[in-house]
Scaffold this motif. Sequence first.
Motif, short mmCIF file in Angstrom:
data_model
loop_
_atom_site.label_atom_id
_atom_site.label_comp_id
_atom_site.label_asym_id
_atom_site.label_seq_id
_atom_site.Cartn_x
_atom_site.Cartn_y
_atom_site.Cartn_z
N VAL A 103 0.82 -1.16 0.16
CA VAL A 103 0.00 0.11 -0.03
C VAL A 103 0.93 1.18 -0.16
CG1 VAL A 103 -1.77 1.39 1.43
CG2 VAL A 103 -2.06 -1.16 1.16
N VAL A 104 0.82 1.99 -0.81
CA VAL A 104 1.65 3.35 -1.23
C VAL A 104 0.97 4.18 -0.23
CG1 VAL A 104 2.56 4.86 -2.80
CG2 VAL A 104 1.95 2.62 -3.56
N GLY A 105 1.85 4.93 0.60
CA GLY A 105 1.50 5.87 1.67
C GLY A 105 1.45 7.15 0.90
N GLY A 106 0.92 8.18 1.53
CA GLY A 106 0.71 9.52 1.09
C GLY A 106 -0.17 9.60 0.04
#
Lengths: 347, 315, 371
Positions: C280-283
């Motif tokens: 899961v890519v943050g930001g």
Amino acid sequence: MPEPLLSVRDLEVSFATDEGVVQAVDGVSFDIGQGEILAVVGESGSGKSVSAMTLMGLTRSPNARFSGSAMYKGEDLISASDERLQDVRGAEIAMIFQDPMSSLNPVQKIGAQIVEQIQAHEALPDAQARERVVELLERVGIPRARERIDSYPFEFSGGMRQRVMIALALSCDPNVLIADEPTTALDVTIQAQILQRIRSLRDETGAAVILVTHDLGVVADIADRVAVMYAGRIVEQGSLDDIFYDPQHPYTWGLLGSITRVDKPRPARLPAIAGLPPSLADRPEGCHFRPRCPHEFAKCTEVPPLEARVEGGQHLDRCWLTVEQKRSDREVLPGEIGLRSKEGAPA
Amino acid sequence: MARFIVRRIGQMLLVLFAVSALTFLIFNVIPGGDPAVRMAGRHPDPGQLARIRAEWGFNDPVYVQYLKTMQKTFTGDLSSYTTNVDVVDELRKRAPRTFALAIGAAIIWMLAATAIGLYTAARAGRFADRSITILALVGISMPVFWVGALMNYYLGFKWGIFPNGGYVPFADDPWEWFYHLIMPWTALSILFIGVYSRVLRSNILDTINEDYVRTARAKGLSERRVMYRHVLRNSLIPIVTLWGLDFGAVLGGGTILTETVFDIQGVGQYAAESIGQLDVPPVLAITLFGSFFIVLLNTVVDILYAAIDPRIRLQ
Amino acid sequence: MSSQPEPDGKLLEVEHLKLHFPIRDGIIFDRQVASVHAVDDVTFDLIEGETLGLVGESGCGKTTLSRALMRLLEPTDGTVRFRGKDVTHAGHKQLEPVRRDMQMVFQDPYASLNPRKRISQIIGLPLRLHGAPRDSIENRVRELLEKVGLHPEHLNRYPHEFSGGQRQRIGVARALALEPRLIVLDEPVSALDVSVQAQIINLLDDLQDEFKLTYLFVAHDLSVVRHVSDRIAVMYLGKLMEVSPAEELYTKPIHPYTGALLAAIPIPDPRENRRRERIVVGGEPPNPINPPSGCVFHPRCPRATDICRTVEPPLARYPSGHLAACHHPMNVTEDEIRAAERDETSPHGCGDELPKDSLETVSLPGSAGAS
């Protein structure tokens, strides 16, 4: 299954409109236990959102009629007074809505909006309430929460606003969290973050979650049990694996089949369910899915009851076909289950 | 913010210049507007006219006349062509009456419209709503001079419930001040109550269906709090703007009829009299007075709007 | 309409297209103080008869780009050529014949049809505007309704009498009325229910075959475009990250952003979903007023190194014809990296340095293509 936290029985909701009486929810029953995530799946007009909002009394209006019950801690929410429901809303049962862009008051600071809910249910001084809000915002992953508590909703992105909505919903430690399409308005990478957040909050707080969605991908990602709704009725209900690997209702097959999957080779043609869902003011007699169903036969003009037809007793459906017929008739497409198209159905 | 104010002051100066120059020009070109003829009385001989023209500077080019008049206006020694009364003194004397009328009416119409708007929105589509809608339309359609005249005749002259026009300064007798203003306030407010209550009613009905109002209910707030904190507050935002602008417009000339009908002797009535006599200096001063308040209130409204709706940025 | 094919089959050529929205401020005279880099140096072609999927999250510039191609917005810089003719700054008159050949289908079938007009008027409008004889219009409208799967009896109804899926069919019929060659589909199924989405996609597919249409299919995620696209372009913050033959993008995403987009889509298969490794890519996407230096994705990228922060990667062309702008590509072999060349469609400001390594070739987020 442990003692259910919320037990809905024969819920019916209808609205008087200019076009006649619209039966939005027609005999919906389900249980949900502590720490469980129940997904209510269906397309627009299936009654999934109305069912969820009715539990909190948010559909009450002079032209709405209700029957059935929703027992929560020995108390029926459907017949409860407006005043009693006010105490339940936000404190015992909280809700997250679909569109985070419009669900927060645009001219009130986000901190104040959460404090307002806390103070509606608890006699907490301002300073302490604010302190709790900062904690909540941190918990849902909002950076620099102490500064941002005094921001207005327009200063946040969609994903951040949905986090604020989640913080709002959690502010009084509810036992039941209703999430109505919580990620539909968000981008996929943000959706993944929000779903992860809901899952971990369920683990921490032990709240029961009712997730209303149209997206079976989201369901597969997060739900424990699933109820599939069509035209106001639950047509199938069971565990996640029941619904995905042994679906009993042709509508469920169609839903599963029409999803585009990114992990499998693409089919030459996308399987679609022919026709359109019926108007709620004028639904076909018997099984509502009949006009779109390729497996329709004489008995389908009678309403099939929602009952366990598969061995085991926890997997319920509303279809007159025998289990053997279903298992042989549903089409297994490459890696998935689908519905064959109906001859002569309207496009 | 500072930049915004500088910008607005610049705009205000521009508007005041344009308005005064236009007024001055119009009065210079209209037929029968020659002030020397009016000042000389009946059957003036050419010598008299020439003397007046020379004395008052009417032979100068128009822009010189304009500049001289403006200079007099701001140094306070502008006098009327017909009565020789000092215009600025006169304005100073009359302004409190106009303020009393306008401020009182603005408060009355806002409060009454809020109450009526809330009441009708809560009963939308029912009998009470429909009958009030008709009343509001009647209110909007009635001209002030007509309503004022009726009130004056029946409530004042015939039944003697209220004084038949006139004005008593607040300092002399607060009760009489109030008593004398009840009818003028009402007459001036009726139109605005009609308009505002309709606008507010439809704003409330739109706002009530907003998602954030549903959120407010889902939070477990009382229906009262949902209504006042979320629905009414957000519905009032556009109305407050309207209110400021209309208040400016009323100060800037909207009281002419009311003042005349009830003989209040305020700035509006002064304007009516001066225009009737084509008396340029007072007309010019009153126009400046009026446009100053219109532009000022516009600015105040913008600042206020930014304060109540944080999505608006001043620039 | 003359329809001799362009020699190289290119229907639309976009070169180094930029579209910046200025932000103005000032005390008395406004001057430009900043600009939103909505589309920032994008180059691609559309080949006659193909479908290009254009994918990116909200704010990536895909909608602005499609509007600029339709010349509903005027580009800041770069060129747009339609059938060999430069239309970048063409005026109203010059655009008229071009507009016939390019049509658009919008996302919201509820908002894009005039509620006070009958269906016959809505579909007939483009015909009337382009001077078709009055008596031929009705027949043509009937024909179009049939083509999109609606009944000719619907001719005199109003939009509100139709469901979302039917309205989108009406939108498609309107777009088809002038026999265009290019249709820009701006999220045409995003507002529809899943079962109806499939119907519309299949319809678009049939119409493409029948009328030899070229599509630009704009979408916010990768699941829908897959079924219609021949090639897919992935956009992020105004720039192209990856352009790939459709199927290869799913089995072999090269850019980590594409990998993240794929990983984020939940798979409607609980067991598979539990098994696959999700990154899961943050930001969130940064502000396009002040885009990050170097590779615009580096603040969110799990593979970012120093070079990513300073040098904008060029679009590297890999042997299969797959383009990706990344210093540390995924799913490529050492041989493929060695064979990679700097593509001439790379933005002007980017570096010349081609990737030297693929870090590790193990992590393959979201792609279960091998199974």
